[in-house]
Design a protein around this motif. Structure first.
Motif, short mmCIF file in Angstrom:
data_model
loop_
_atom_site.label_atom_id
_atom_site.label_comp_id
_atom_site.label_asym_id
_atom_site.label_seq_id
_atom_site.Cartn_x
_atom_site.Cartn_y
_atom_site.Cartn_z
N HIS A 181 12.97 7.27 0.99
CA HIS A 181 11.86 6.34 0.79
C HIS A 181 12.16 4.95 1.34
O HIS A 181 11.60 3.95 0.86
N LEU A 182 13.05 4.84 2.31
CA LEU A 182 13.40 3.54 2.87
C LEU A 182 13.44 3.64 4.40
O LEU A 182 14.13 4.49 4.96
N VAL A 183 12.67 2.77 5.05
CA VAL A 183 12.57 2.78 6.51
C VAL A 183 13.00 1.43 7.05
O VAL A 183 12.64 0.38 6.50
N GLU A 184 13.79 1.46 8.12
CA GLU A 184 14.20 0.22 8.78
C GLU A 184 13.52 0.11 10.14
O GLU A 184 13.55 1.05 10.94
N ASP A 241 -5.63 14.45 -5.52
CA ASP A 241 -4.26 13.99 -5.78
C ASP A 241 -3.97 12.63 -5.15
O ASP A 241 -2.82 12.28 -4.91
N TYR A 242 -5.04 11.89 -4.89
CA TYR A 242 -4.86 10.57 -4.29
C TYR A 242 -4.03 9.69 -5.22
O TYR A 242 -4.23 9.69 -6.43
N TRP A 243 -3.14 8.90 -4.65
CA TRP A 243 -2.19 8.11 -5.43
C TRP A 243 -2.83 6.92 -6.13
O TRP A 243 -2.29 6.40 -7.10
N GLY A 271 5.91 9.51 -4.62
CA GLY A 271 4.89 10.38 -5.19
C GLY A 271 3.58 10.41 -4.44
O GLY A 271 2.63 11.07 -4.88
N VAL A 272 3.49 9.72 -3.30
CA VAL A 272 2.26 9.75 -2.51
C VAL A 272 2.19 11.07 -1.74
O VAL A 272 3.16 11.46 -1.08
N GLN A 273 1.06 11.75 -1.83
CA GLN A 273 0.92 13.04 -1.16
C GLN A 273 -0.01 12.96 0.05
O GLN A 273 -1.00 12.23 0.04
N PHE A 274 0.35 13.72 1.05
CA PHE A 274 -0.58 13.96 2.15
C PHE A 274 -1.65 14.95 1.68
O PHE A 274 -1.50 15.62 0.65
N HIS A 275 -2.68 15.06 2.48
CA HIS A 275 -3.77 15.97 2.13
C HIS A 275 -3.33 17.44 2.13
O HIS A 275 -4.04 18.30 1.61
N TRP A 326 0.86 -1.19 0.00
CA TRP A 326 0.00 0.00 0.00
C TRP A 326 0.90 1.23 0.00
O TRP A 326 1.47 1.55 -1.02
N LEU A 327 1.09 1.91 1.11
CA LEU A 327 2.03 3.03 1.10
C LEU A 327 3.47 2.52 1.00
O LEU A 327 4.37 3.29 0.65
N ALA A 328 3.69 1.28 1.32
CA ALA A 328 4.98 0.62 1.04
C ALA A 328 4.80 -0.27 -0.18
O ALA A 328 3.80 -0.98 -0.30
N THR A 329 5.76 -0.25 -1.10
CA THR A 329 5.66 -1.08 -2.30
C THR A 329 6.26 -2.46 -2.10
O THR A 329 5.90 -3.41 -2.79
N GLU A 330 7.21 -2.58 -1.18
CA GLU A 330 7.82 -3.87 -0.90
C GLU A 330 8.51 -3.82 0.45
O GLU A 330 8.77 -2.73 0.99
N TRP A 331 8.79 -4.99 0.96
CA TRP A 331 9.48 -5.07 2.25
C TRP A 331 10.35 -6.32 2.24
O TRP A 331 10.12 -7.27 1.50
N GLU A 332 11.35 -6.29 3.11
CA GLU A 332 12.32 -7.39 3.16
C GLU A 332 12.83 -7.54 4.58
O GLU A 332 13.13 -6.56 5.27
N GLN A 333 12.93 -8.80 5.02
CA GLN A 333 13.56 -9.06 6.31
C GLN A 333 15.06 -9.13 6.07
O GLN A 333 15.55 -10.01 5.37
#
Length: 537
Positions: A169-172, A229-231, A124-128, A104-111
């Motif tokens: 765009h990368l969170v751990e 502007d919803y993604w 490119g996802v925008q807040f309101h 959803w707001l993340a496109t992929e994840w990895e352990q």
């Protein structure tokens, strides 16, 4: 893992079609356009009659009546509005109607390590407020929920300081312990991503959803407008209002009077009248919940497997669904809803209603006329009536029972203390992580078994040994096939030993006016989507 947003184009075309120009749009609540079902919503729904809208005009707004106040005070963290139902706030991971995880707001994840996970954000996802979502806002959102709710660190297996923005765009995430179901756990609206400028004192809610807040009337309603502007899929409606009507009969009456357009969870007693009203219709969606009787297998005389199997043969699940639930739900064969992918519903032992066989098993058991205590919580909808049906069924095979109704806190204490032989309960999931259902109910260290297991080496519904091993194996693996195989073998043991008496699988229903098309009820109802909703007059 990627996500295709190509259907946004078609939706945009629909939105721009002339007001009276669409012919034969399938009219249904939750089933108007199954070809678009893979947008993460599952888009289930019953077969619906096509409706000719050629002589109607599209109305740009609609009102949905919900039974849960979206403005109550404890949503301060989100700016004053619940993350449920309203499509204003969104999480990193979505859950489909098949209980599968959807980017959803993340496109992929990895352990990336035993306790570390990396999530890549959709660009490119925008807040309101027009600002782009970056890793910093994700860190902010998680840190705030950890700070706001004392239970959040234990639930998420996270501590403050363990979420880091590696780049834009990368969170751990570093969990407090190995936690293979972490992505499923955060597939939950409670961990929605929000902008730091949200402020509940000014009714300023800043999310990323398809609808944005226009006005909040405390304890009355939330009026929203489409976020252009919803993604993802742009909403068809220009305005959508969520009105608080807590009384189910009042919700239905308001629908009949056209004061609202959709009524969530109408009372079962009104279903027949809704179905007979040509101006209204119902839609149904299976939920990841199940009702069952948990049997205390460590307390005499229900420690006797022959007696437990006899109790199973005494119950008609069809009768309970048809009479007590008035047709809302499906007869249960196990304690895990079949919409959870690792459920063994189709494979495990099915104890058919058979009073003669039940009585025979009672004779073979060590049962000598004791009274079995049936424990019921006073807030379980129809719990008393269901317990009475169970009591009558047990009478039919010569087993005595007594019903004990307690308020919820006392019920929980009595359950964990092992005071009853039979515990009427409902268990389910509100996120993509449904693993805890089997762990909490049937592992020796699970929530309901832990107290007696630690104090006396017993428990309630836990067989221990191989079943504990299988549950641990399923819980710790990220391989879906391995998880399903381990859990299904555990469920077969649970069924063979008659640890539960399955009753029903839960179902969520909504009623709508015939002029409404295109709602997507979620398997987790709070995940229902309203972007396809259309209103005609």
């Amino acid at each position: 893992m990627t996500y295709d947003t190509s259907d946004k184009t078609r939706r945009t075309v629909l939105k721009t079609v002339g007001a009276a120009g669409v012919v034969g749009v399938a009219g249904c609540l939750g089933g108007d356009d199954s070809s678009e079902s893979d947008n993460g919503d599952g888009n289930g729904g019953d077969d619906q009659e096509d409706r000719d809208r050629s002589d109607q005009n599209r109305v740009p707004h609609a009102t949905i009546a919900i039974n849960d106040d979206p403005t109550r005070d404890d949503w301060n963290h989100y700016g004053g509005v619940t993350p449920y139902w309203t499509n204003i706030l969104e999480p990193l991971v979505w859950v489909s109607n098949e209980m599968e995880l959807v980017p959803w707001l993340a496109t992929e994840w990895e352990q990336t390590g035993e306790r570390t996970w990396e999530f890549s954000l959709r660009e490119g996802v925008q807040f309101h407020n027009g600002e782009e979502v970056t890793a910093d806002e994700v860190v902010f959102s998680f840190e705030n929920i950890l700070d706001e709710y004392v239970w959040a660190p234990g639930w998420l297996h996270l501590e403050s300081g363990n979420i880091e923005a590696l780049d834009t765009h990368l969170v751990e995430f570093t969990t407090t312990d190995p936690f293979p179901t972490f992505p499923g756990t955060i597939a939950h609206n409670m961990v929605a991503i929000q902008h730091p400028d949200r402020d509940h004192t000014e009714d300023r809610v800043i999310g990323t959803g398809p609808f944005q807040v226009e006005e909040i009337e405390q304890h009355q309603e939330v009026r929203t407008s489409a976020f252009e502007d919803y993604w993802n899929d742009e909403p068809i409606l220009e305005e959508l209002t969520f009105r608080v009507i807590e009384d189910p009969n009042t919700r239905t009456l308001s629908l009949e009077n056209r004061e609202i357009d959709v009524a969530l969870a109408p009372p079962r007693s009104r279903i027949a009248s809704i179905e007979s009203d040509d101006s209204l219709y119902l839609d149904r969606q299976s939920r990841p919940g199940a009702g069952y009787v948990g049997i205390n297998i460590h307390k005499s005389p229900t420690d006797d497997v022959a007696l437990r199997q006899a109790l199973n043969h005494a119950i008609s699940q069809e009768t309970i669904v048809d009479t007590i639930l008035e047709g809302v739900g499906d007869p249960g064969r196990g304690p895990i809803s079949p919409i959870i992918y690792w459920s063994a519903h189709d494979e495990i032992t099915d104890y058919e209603k058979d009073d003669d066989l039940g009585a025979e098993l009672v004779s073979e058991s060590g049962y000598d006329g004791e009274t079995l205590e049936i424990l019921v919580a006073n807030d379980l909808v129809d719990g008393r009536e269901m317990a009475q049906v169970i009591q009558g069924s047990l009478d039919g095979i010569g087993v005595n029972s007594d019903i004990q109704v307690l308020e919820r806190a006392a019920y929980s204490e009595a359950e964990r203390d092992g005071e009853a032989h039979l515990i009427l309960k409902e268990s389910g999931s509100n996120s993509g992580d449904a693993d805890y259902i089997i762990y909490e109910g049937f592992h020796s260290e699970g929530d309901v078994n832990q107290r007696l297991y630690e104090e006396e080496g017993t428990g309630l519904h836990n067989l221990g040994g191989e079943v504990d091993d299988l549950i641990e194996q399923g819980f710790q693996t990220g391989d879906e096939d391995e998880k399903a195989a381990a859990y299904k073998e555990a469920q077969q043991h649970i069924a063979d030993e008659a640890v539960t008496i399955p009753l029903y699988y839960s179902e969520f229903i909504a009623a709508a006016h015939e002029n409404i098309d295109g709602a997507n009820l979620g398997a987790v109802p709070q995940f229902s989507r309203w972007t396809d909703l259309e209103h005609w007059e």
